[in-house]
Design an enzyme around this catalytic site. Structure first.
Site, short mmCIF file in Angstrom:
data_model
loop_
_atom_site.label_atom_id
_atom_site.label_comp_id
_atom_site.label_asym_id
_atom_site.label_seq_id
_atom_site.Cartn_x
_atom_site.Cartn_y
_atom_site.Cartn_z
CG HIS A 115 -1.59 1.30 1.47
ND1 HIS A 115 -2.74 1.62 0.77
CD2 HIS A 115 -1.32 2.37 2.26
CE1 HIS A 115 -3.14 2.84 1.14
NE2 HIS A 115 -2.30 3.30 2.05
CD GLU A 126 -3.41 6.00 3.99
OE1 GLU A 126 -4.38 6.04 3.25
OE2 GLU A 126 -2.28 5.61 3.61
P1 CMP Z 1 -4.19 0.28 -2.00
O1 CMP Z 1 -3.13 1.19 -2.54
O2 CMP Z 1 -3.92 -0.43 -0.76
O3 CMP Z 1 -5.56 1.10 -1.83
C1 CMP Z 1 -6.83 0.58 -2.07
C2 CMP Z 1 -6.78 -0.83 -2.55
O4 CMP Z 1 -7.97 -1.30 -3.13
C3 CMP Z 1 -5.76 -0.96 -3.66
O5 CMP Z 1 -4.48 -0.82 -3.14
C4 CMP Z 1 -6.12 -2.30 -4.24
O6 CMP Z 1 -5.55 -3.35 -3.50
C5 CMP Z 1 -7.61 -2.29 -4.07
N1 CMP Z 1 -8.25 -1.98 -5.34
C6 CMP Z 1 -8.29 -0.79 -5.96
N2 CMP Z 1 -8.98 -0.88 -7.10
C7 CMP Z 1 -9.40 -2.15 -7.19
C8 CMP Z 1 -10.18 -2.87 -8.13
N3 CMP Z 1 -10.67 -2.27 -9.21
N4 CMP Z 1 -10.41 -4.17 -7.90
C9 CMP Z 1 -9.93 -4.75 -6.78
N5 CMP Z 1 -9.20 -4.12 -5.84
C10 CMP Z 1 -8.93 -2.85 -6.06
#
Ligand code: CMP
Length: 137
Positions: A115, A126
């Site tokens: 992340h 965060e």
């Molecule tokens: P992260 O940067 O942790 O922030 C939000 C998370 O949601 C992202 O990483 C992905 O792991 C997840 N995510 C974002 N878009 C999608 C999507 N279209 N389908 C599945 N997971 C998603």
């Protein structure tokens, strides 16, 4: 100095590549100012990702983030948010540049290894979610 939050996600911990990722953090000028190994509860994951509550992938995201241990790491450096996003690469590893953490280690858009905070403001919020100021090194 700017702060951003890294979380080494359960897919990366299961693959045992947390050492590779921490090495990339150190080699790219970030200072680790907090680090924990935890298994999130659904309540914690839901709260952390509250911004995505209405998204169709929210339930799967919470399930995935609670599926195993993860490693939240508070990072500090100049321009930390943008530099960390550059080093991790695009959310979808298929679109991530060569040499980025997600290109190297992510399985998919949802199981994407790490992340990164998406703004300077969210970086502060965060980091505070996992590390009270009194525990910052
Ligand atoms: P992260 O940067 O942790 O922030 C939000 C998370 O949601 C992202 O990483 C992905 O792991 C997840 N995510 C974002 N878009 C999608 C999507 N279209 N389908 C599945 N997971 C998603």
């Amino acid at each position: 100095m700017e702060r951003t939050l890294c979380i080494i996600k359960p897919d990366a911990v299961k693959k045992n590549v947390q050492g590779n990722i921490i090495r990339m953090i150190s080699e790219n000028g970030f200072r680790i100012i907090g680090m924990r190994l935890i298994k999130l509860t659904s309540e914690q994951a839901g709260k952390f990702y509250a911004i995505h509550k209405e998204r169709p992938f929210f339930k799967d995201l919470v399930e995935f983030m609670t599926s195993g241990a993860c490693i939240p790491i508070a990072l500090e450096r100049e321009n930390a948010v943008a530099e960390w996003r550059k080093l991790i690469g695009a959310t979808d590893p298929a679109e991530a540049e060569e040499g980025t953490i997600r290109k190297l280690f992510a399985n998919s858009k949802s199981e994407n290894a790490v992340h990164g905070s998406d703004s300077v403001e969210n970086g502060k919020i965060e980091v505070g979610f996992f590390f009270p100021e009194s525990e910052i090194i």
